[in-house]
Design a protein around this motif. Structure first.
Motif, PDB file in Angstrom:
ATOM      1  N   LEU A   1      -4.081   9.653  -6.144  1.00 66.37           N
ATOM      2  CA  LEU A   1      -3.166   9.213  -5.492  1.00 66.37           C
ATOM      3  C   LEU A   1      -2.373  10.258  -5.334  1.00 66.37           C
ATOM      4  O   LEU A   1      -1.197  10.695  -6.114  1.00 66.37           O
ATOM      5  CB  LEU A   1      -2.225   8.214  -5.794  1.00 66.37           C
ATOM      6  CG  LEU A   1      -2.850   6.606  -7.040  1.00 66.37           C
ATOM      7  CD1 LEU A   1      -2.351   5.338  -7.612  1.00 66.37           C
ATOM      8  CD2 LEU A   1      -3.856   6.011  -5.832  1.00 66.37           C
TER       9      LEU A   1
ATOM     10  N   GLY B   1      -4.760   8.988   0.505  1.00 70.83           N
ATOM     11  CA  GLY B   1      -3.939   7.771  -0.307  1.00 70.83           C
ATOM     12  C   GLY B   1      -4.095   7.726  -1.527  1.00 70.83           C
ATOM     13  O   GLY B   1      -3.917   7.220  -2.423  1.00 70.83           O
ATOM     14  N   PHE B   2      -5.114   8.657  -1.622  1.00 66.22           N
ATOM     15  CA  PHE B   2      -6.248   7.925  -3.134  1.00 66.22           C
ATOM     16  C   PHE B   2      -7.192   9.167  -3.513  1.00 66.22           C
ATOM     17  O   PHE B   2      -7.305   9.032  -4.878  1.00 66.22           O
ATOM     18  CB  PHE B   2      -7.119   6.961  -2.489  1.00 66.22           C
ATOM     19  CG  PHE B   2      -6.498   5.521  -2.228  1.00 66.22           C
ATOM     20  CD1 PHE B   2      -5.714   4.475  -2.581  1.00 66.22           C
ATOM     21  CD2 PHE B   2      -7.015   5.456  -0.856  1.00 66.22           C
ATOM     22  CE1 PHE B   2      -5.138   3.696  -2.151  1.00 66.22           C
ATOM     23  CE2 PHE B   2      -6.072   4.068   0.248  1.00 66.22           C
ATOM     24  CZ  PHE B   2      -5.600   3.238  -0.705  1.00 66.22           C
TER      25      PHE B   2
ATOM     26  N   CYS C   1       0.786  -1.715  -0.148  1.00 65.86           N
ATOM     27  CA  CYS C   1       0.120  -0.088   0.051  1.00 65.86           C
ATOM     28  C   CYS C   1       0.934   1.636  -0.063  1.00 65.86           C
ATOM     29  O   CYS C   1       0.616   2.095  -0.768  1.00 65.86           O
ATOM     30  CB  CYS C   1      -1.040   0.392   1.380  1.00 65.86           C
ATOM     31  SG  CYS C   1      -2.276   0.735   0.794  1.00 65.86           S
TER      32      CYS C   1
ATOM     33  N   THR D   1       0.755   3.990  -3.224  1.00 67.71           N
ATOM     34  CA  THR D   1      -0.136   5.867  -2.587  1.00 67.71           C
ATOM     35  C   THR D   1       1.357   6.518  -2.231  1.00 67.71           C
ATOM     36  O   THR D   1       1.162   7.357  -2.818  1.00 67.71           O
ATOM     37  CB  THR D   1      -0.570   5.530  -1.183  1.00 67.71           C
ATOM     38  OG1 THR D   1       0.389   5.387  -0.465  1.00 67.71           O
ATOM     39  CG2 THR D   1      -2.007   4.597  -1.535  1.00 67.71           C
TER      40      THR D   1
ATOM     41  N   CYS E   1      -8.508   6.815  -8.784  1.00 64.26           N
ATOM     42  CA  CYS E   1      -7.958   7.708  -7.562  1.00 64.26           C
ATOM     43  C   CYS E   1      -7.253   8.490  -8.105  1.00 64.26           C
ATOM     44  O   CYS E   1      -6.118   7.838  -9.532  1.00 64.26           O
ATOM     45  CB  CYS E   1      -8.120   6.020  -7.212  1.00 64.26           C
ATOM     46  SG  CYS E   1      -9.114   5.436  -6.511  1.00 64.26           S
TER      47      CYS E   1
ATOM     48  N   CYS F   1       1.842  10.067  -4.690  1.00 66.69           N
ATOM     49  CA  CYS F   1       2.512   9.659  -6.374  1.00 66.69           C
ATOM     50  C   CYS F   1       2.669  10.494  -7.676  1.00 66.69           C
ATOM     51  O   CYS F   1       2.903  11.010  -8.898  1.00 66.69           O
ATOM     52  CB  CYS F   1       1.664   8.458  -6.548  1.00 66.69           C
ATOM     53  SG  CYS F   1       2.537   7.451  -5.528  1.00 66.69           S
TER      54      CYS F   1
END
Length: 316
Positions: A103, A57-58, A37, A41, A101, A106
């Motif tokens: 993220l 994270g999303f 995870c 993420t 998503c 990232c």
């Protein structure tokens, strides 16, 4: 003691799973955020363990994750919050969905397949919810590309006949005004014969782009109906709106000034346009097409390069 060891092994196993996984306790706080995870993420476990910040994270702003919906028994929100709901095949209490998503950590946009399921104590009380995620972006993009190929005319890039039929049937279900333009390139065969198919294809692409540029991008559908004939579905458009669009198309083509090579034809490529508007819901989609087609045929009979509505010549 044995139960404690088993729990410790389960936590270690989950930490090292190759599938991105996180766990919420009964109060909605993150208890596990495994390494996979973290890799997916870009969010480290230390940043979210003990918090309710798993959404970060999303998504760029706070919103429920699928695990939250399981935790709160909010199954009815899946269709609202997720692009696809796959929960019907899952056991009671578990949810499955798909969503784009962002993220944020990232800087990537990923299409994720998400599963969330409850964990109960021996007494039947909810003690945790496990959410697992799979990155299926490549599959989604391939599916989208196939859907585009299935609905797009390969030469001009506008909708194909199949997509036209589907869209007209869908728009027919709404009671609002609905108009249709049938458009034919005048004297296209001699153009094609004189310059060859490659130049003919270029002409088709150019006129398709021109028609698209003069329609309402947010709602109209331009389709290649067949050969050198195009169709434009105009939702929420009465005859005055349809006429305005048709006039813009003719004016744009005149500005483009595409030369016709055949000396027996007019010096510039022109269009004939037939228009029809649904005035009665009892009329079928086929009847609307037939009415616009009849107007187009009439435009051809009267000398081309004009718009016809019914028997009325609007512009020449």
């Amino acid at each position: 003691m044995l139960e404690y060891r088993e729990q410790g092994f389960a936590v270690q196993l989950m930490e090292h799973l190759v599938v991105p996984t996180f766990v919420l306790d009964a109060s909605g706080h993150v208890t596990i955020w495994n390494r996979a995870c973290e890799r997916l993420t870009g969010v480290r476990a230390a940043e979210v363990i003990g918090t309710k910040l798993h959404w970060s994270g999303f998504y760029e702003s706070a919103r429920p994750c699928l695990a939250d919906l399981v935790l709160n028994g909010e199954d009815d929100l899946v269709d609202k919050l997720y692009l696809a709901n796959r929960s019907e095949t899952y056991q009671h209490g578990a949810l499955s969905a798909e969503n784009w998503c962002v993220l944020p950590q990232c800087g990537a946009r990923r299409y994720l397949a998400i599963d969330a399921g409850p964990i109960y104590s021996p007494s039947g009380s909810l003690i945790a919810v496990v959410e697992t995620l799979r990155d299926i972006t490549s599959q989604k993009e391939a599916q989208t590309a196939l859907e585009t190929l299935a609905s797009q005319d390969g030469l001009t890039g506008v909708a194909n006949r199949r997509m036209f039929d589907q869209r007209l049937a869908a728009e027919w279900q709404h009671p609002a005004h609905l108009s249709l333009l049938m458009i034919d390139i005048d004297h296209f065969k001699p153009y094609n014969d004189a310059l060859g198919h490659q130049r003919g294809d270029e002409c088709l692409r150019r006129i398709a782009d021109l028609i698209v540029s003069e329609t309402r991008q947010e709602c109209d559908l331009v389709a290649r109906y067949g050969g050198e004939e195009f169709a434009v579905i105009l939702p929420h458009a009465d005859m005055q709106i349809a006429l305005a669009v048709a006039r813009r198309i003719l004016a744009a083509l005149k500005r483009a000034a595409i030369e016709h090579p055949c000396p027996s034809c007019p010096p510039l490529v022109s269009l004939s346009i037939g228009a029809a508007c649904r005035s009665d819901r009892s009329v079928t989609p086929d009847a609307l097409i037939a009415a616009a087609d009849a107007s187009l045929y009439r435009a051809k009979q009267l000398g081309r390069d004009r718009i016809i509505i019914g028997e009325t010549e609007i512009a020449a």
